[in-house]
Enzyme design. Structure first.
Site, PDB file in Angstrom:
ATOM      1  N   ASP A 162      59.505 117.408   1.383  1.00  0.00           N
ATOM      2  CA  ASP A 162      58.871 116.103   1.245  1.00  0.00           C
ATOM      3  C   ASP A 162      58.547 115.441   2.580  1.00  0.00           C
ATOM      4  O   ASP A 162      57.890 114.419   2.617  1.00  0.00           O
ATOM      5  CB  ASP A 162      59.755 115.189   0.395  1.00  0.00           C
ATOM      6  CG  ASP A 162      59.857 115.678  -1.028  1.00  0.00           C
ATOM      7  OD1 ASP A 162      58.822 116.109  -1.549  1.00  0.00           O
ATOM      8  OD2 ASP A 162      60.950 115.664  -1.600  1.00  0.00           O
ATOM      9  N   HIS A 165      60.075 113.299  -8.197  1.00  0.00           N
ATOM     10  CA  HIS A 165      59.284 114.539  -8.158  1.00  0.00           C
ATOM     11  C   HIS A 165      58.150 114.355  -7.152  1.00  0.00           C
ATOM     12  O   HIS A 165      58.394 114.296  -5.960  1.00  0.00           O
ATOM     13  CB  HIS A 165      58.770 114.839  -9.565  1.00  0.00           C
ATOM     14  CG  HIS A 165      58.191 116.205  -9.746  1.00  0.00           C
ATOM     15  ND1 HIS A 165      58.261 117.186  -8.798  1.00  0.00           N
ATOM     16  CD2 HIS A 165      57.497 116.754 -10.794  1.00  0.00           C
ATOM     17  CE1 HIS A 165      57.666 118.281  -9.234  1.00  0.00           C
ATOM     18  NE2 HIS A 165      57.179 118.048 -10.434  1.00  0.00           N
ATOM     19  N   HIS A 209      67.755 119.526  -2.778  1.00  0.00           N
ATOM     20  CA  HIS A 209      66.814 120.097  -3.733  1.00  0.00           C
ATOM     21  C   HIS A 209      67.597 120.691  -4.884  1.00  0.00           C
ATOM     22  O   HIS A 209      68.684 121.226  -4.693  1.00  0.00           O
ATOM     23  CB  HIS A 209      65.963 121.183  -3.061  1.00  0.00           C
ATOM     24  CG  HIS A 209      64.748 121.560  -3.833  1.00  0.00           C
ATOM     25  ND1 HIS A 209      64.789 122.484  -4.861  1.00  0.00           N
ATOM     26  CD2 HIS A 209      63.470 121.137  -3.746  1.00  0.00           C
ATOM     27  CE1 HIS A 209      63.573 122.609  -5.370  1.00  0.00           C
ATOM     28  NE2 HIS A 209      62.761 121.809  -4.723  1.00  0.00           N
TER      29      HIS A 209
END
Length: 488
Positions: free
Chosen positions: A390, A295, A334
Site C-alpha cells: 500500500d 482493502h 497482510h
C-alpha cells in the site's frame, strides 16, 4: 466420510465424536478436508439445547472472515505467506521485470503466456473496446462535482451492463457462459475485452468530471496505460504524449495489482457471479468491495496516515500511540504475507524511477522513517507487521493523482484478476453452484407476536434506532401546520 476408522489409506483424518462415541474418517485431498463431510457427524439434541443448533443435522464449520476455508479450486494465483507469490506458476517479480500489464492479463485469464500474434490480437481487441457510448457523458455528468471517484466507477460498471443484453444470463439463459462451447467462449471473450478496455475510460471520465473538464476520446497508437494517462490529462495540446517514465511505472503497478488470489473483492465477484448475474454487475460488486479502507482504500489511508504524522521526528511518538491502540498503522501487515510483501521491493524500484522525473515526495522521508523504525521494533516484528504494497500511494501522489483517486488506480488493473476468477468459475467442472454460506443462529427462539399496546420498550444503545437531529427546512416544516401532519 463413511469409511471405518482404521482404513488402510493414510490420506484421511479420524474424528471421534465424544458426544456419541462414534469415530468418523474424513478423506484428505490436496491437504484439504470437505466441510460438508462434517454433516455426517450428527448427535441427538440434549435436553434444553437450542433447536436452532440443528445438532441432529450434523456439525457445521465456523470460520469468521474465511480464515481457513477454501471455496474453489483455482489455477490462477498462489501466494506463499513466507516466500512470495506466483501467477500461473510465474513469480510475480519476473513478470514485473519482463512482462507488461496486458500480457500478464492474458496469462491470468487464459492460463499461458501468449505468442506474439496472440498478444497482438489481445491488445488490439482490448484497446479497440475502450470506447464508450456517447450517452455515458450524461451519466457521468449526473454526479455531483465532489462525488468520490470510486462511487462513480462502481456505478459506471453496473451502468455499462445495461448496454449489452447479449451478456446477461437473465435475458439469454442461465447457461450463457457455462456451456464452454465456441459461441459461449466468444461471447465471454467479448465481455472481457470490453471490461478491461473500458475500465481505463470509465476511470478517466470519473477523474475528468471531478476536474470539470470535457471527456477525451480514447486515442489510437498508445499503450494501455499511455491511453489512460492521455484520457485523463489531454487538454488539446498537439501531438500530446504522456511521460514514458510515468506510463511505464503505471504499467508496472497495474501488473502488480492485477490479481492477488481470493482477496475480498475477488471473493465478492465470485459470490455475486455465482448467481449467474452478468459480468458487469459482478465487476461492479467487486469494485464496491475494493472501495473499503481495509482493502483498496488502504493506500489512500497510508497517505492520510503519513500526512497526520507530519515528519520523521514524529514517528517514534506515533508508533507508541499505535502500541497503545490510540492510532492505526496503515500499510503494514497482510492477511497472507507474513514477511515483507515481495511486491513492495518492485514498487520501491519503480518509485526511484518516478522520483527521478517528478522529484521526491515530501512524505517519502516520513514513510522511510516509519518503515525503518517498525521493522526494528519488537512489537511489530513479533506480530509480523511487515511493510506491504500500500506504500505505492507515494508513487501515485508523486505522479500528481489526488488521494481519493488511489482506489480507482487499484480497481482498474484488478478488473483483470476479477475476470480471470469469474471466467474460471463459469467454466469449472460440474458447473456453477450458488454460494450460500451457513450461519450460527444465536438469536431468540420461537416466540409469539405481541400487540403494540402491550409491549414493554426495549432500551439500549444497540437495540434502538438513533433519532436524527433535524435542522433547516426539516426543522421549520416540523414547526409548521398543514393538512395530514403526523400527530406523533
Amino acid at each position: 466420510m463413511g469409511k471405518p476408522a482404521g482404513s488402510s489409506s493414510t490420506e484421511t483424518l479420524s474424528v471421534r465424536d465424544n458426544r456419541t462415541g462414534k469415530t468418523y474418517t474424513v478423506p484428505i485431498v490436496d491437504n484439504t478436508i470437505s466441510a460438508t463431510a462434517f454433516k455426517a457427524i450428527a448427535a441427538p439434541r440434549k435436553p434444553g439445547e437450542r433447536e436452532e443448533n440443528e445438532t441432529e443435522k450434523g456439525l457445521r464449520v465456523a470460520d469468521k472472515g474465511f480464515l481457513n476455508t477454501a471455496v474453489i479450486q483455482s489455477q490462477i494465483t498462489y501466494i506463499d505467506g513466507e516466500a512470495g507469490g506466483v501467477r500461473r506458476g510465474y513469480p510475480i517479480e519476473q513478470l514485473a521485470l519482463h512482462s507488461s500489464h496486458l500480457e500478464t492479463a492474458y496469462l491470468l485469464i487464459y492460463g499461458a503466456l501468449p505468442s506474439a500474434p496472440q498478444l497482438k490480437m489481445f491488445e488490439s481487441e482490448v484497446l479497440h473496446h475502450s470506447m464508450v457510448h456517447a450517452d455515458a457523458e450524461d451519466f457521468f455528468r449526473s454526479f455531483r462535482y465532489d462525488a468520490h471517484p470510486m462511487a462513480i466507477l462502481t456505478s459506471a460498471f453496473a451502468y455499462l451492463g445495461s448496454y449489452y443484453s447479449e451478456a446477461n444470463p437473465s435475458l439469454q439463459g442461465q447457461t450463457l457462459f457455462t456451456k464452454g462451447d465456441k459461441a459461449s467462449l466468444a461471447n465471454m471473450d467479448k465481455q472481457i475485452y470490453r471490461l478491461i478496455g473500458k475500465a481505463t475510460t470509465l476511470a478517466a471520465m470519473a477523474y475528468r468530471v471531478r476536474q470539470g473538464r470535457d471527456f477525451v476520446t480514447p486515442p489510437t497508437g498508445l499503450s494501455y496505460t499511455g491511453q489512460f494517462l492521455y484520457q485523463m490529462d489531454h487538454l488539446g495540446q498537439e501531438d500530446y504524449r504522456p511521460s514514458p517514465v510515468l506510463e511505464k511505472a503505471l504499467d508496472v503497478l497495474f501488473l502488480l495489482h492485477a490479481d492477488h488470489e481470493l482477496n475480498a473483492s475477488a471473493t465478492t465477484v465470485l459470490q455475486t457471479g455465482s448467481s449467474l448475474v452478468d459480468p458487469y454487475s459482478a465487476i461492479a460488486a467487486g469494485c464496491a468491495s475494493l472501495y473499503g479502507p481495509l482493502h483498496g482504500g488502504a493506500n489512500e489511508a497510508v497517505i492520510r496516515m503519513l500526512i497526520s504524522i507530519g515528519s520523521p521526528d514524529n514517528v517514534p511518538a506515533f508508533l507508541e500511540a499505535v502500541k497503545r491502540r490510540e492510532k492505526v498503522l496503515s500499510g503494514f501487515g497482510h492477511r497472507v504475507y507474513k514477511t515483507s510483501d515481495p511486491r513492495s521491493f518492485i514498487i520501491r524500484r519503480t518509485a526511484d524511477e518516478v522520483f527521478k522525473v517528478t522529484g521526491k515526495d515530501e512524505l517519502l522521508e516520513t514513510a522511510m522513517a516509519l518503515h525503518d523504525a517498525a521493522i526494528k521494533d519488537e512489537f511489530f516484528v513479533s506480530r509480523r507487521l511487515a511493510p506491504n504494497v500500500d506504500f505505492c500511494g507515494l508513487i501515485y501522489r508523486a505522479m500528481g493523482f489526488p488521494n481519493d483517486f488511489f482506489p480507482v488506480l487499484f480497481a482498474v488493473p484488478r478488473v483483470v484478476g476479477w475476470l480471470a476468477h469469474w471466467r474460471q468459475m463459469m467454466l469449472q467442472q460440474g458447473g456453477v453452484k450458488i454460494w450460500r454460506p451457513r450461519q450460527i443462529y444465536v438469536g431468540p427462539g420461537k416466540r409469539d407476536y405481541v400487540p403494540v399496546e402491550k409491549r414493554e420498550p426495549v432500551e439500549g444503545i444497540r437495540k434502538t434506532p438513533t433519532p436524527v437531529v433535524h435542522s433547516g427546512m426539516t426543522k421549520r416544516t416540523a414547526l409548521a401546520d398543514f393538512k395530514g401532519k403526523s400527530k406523533l
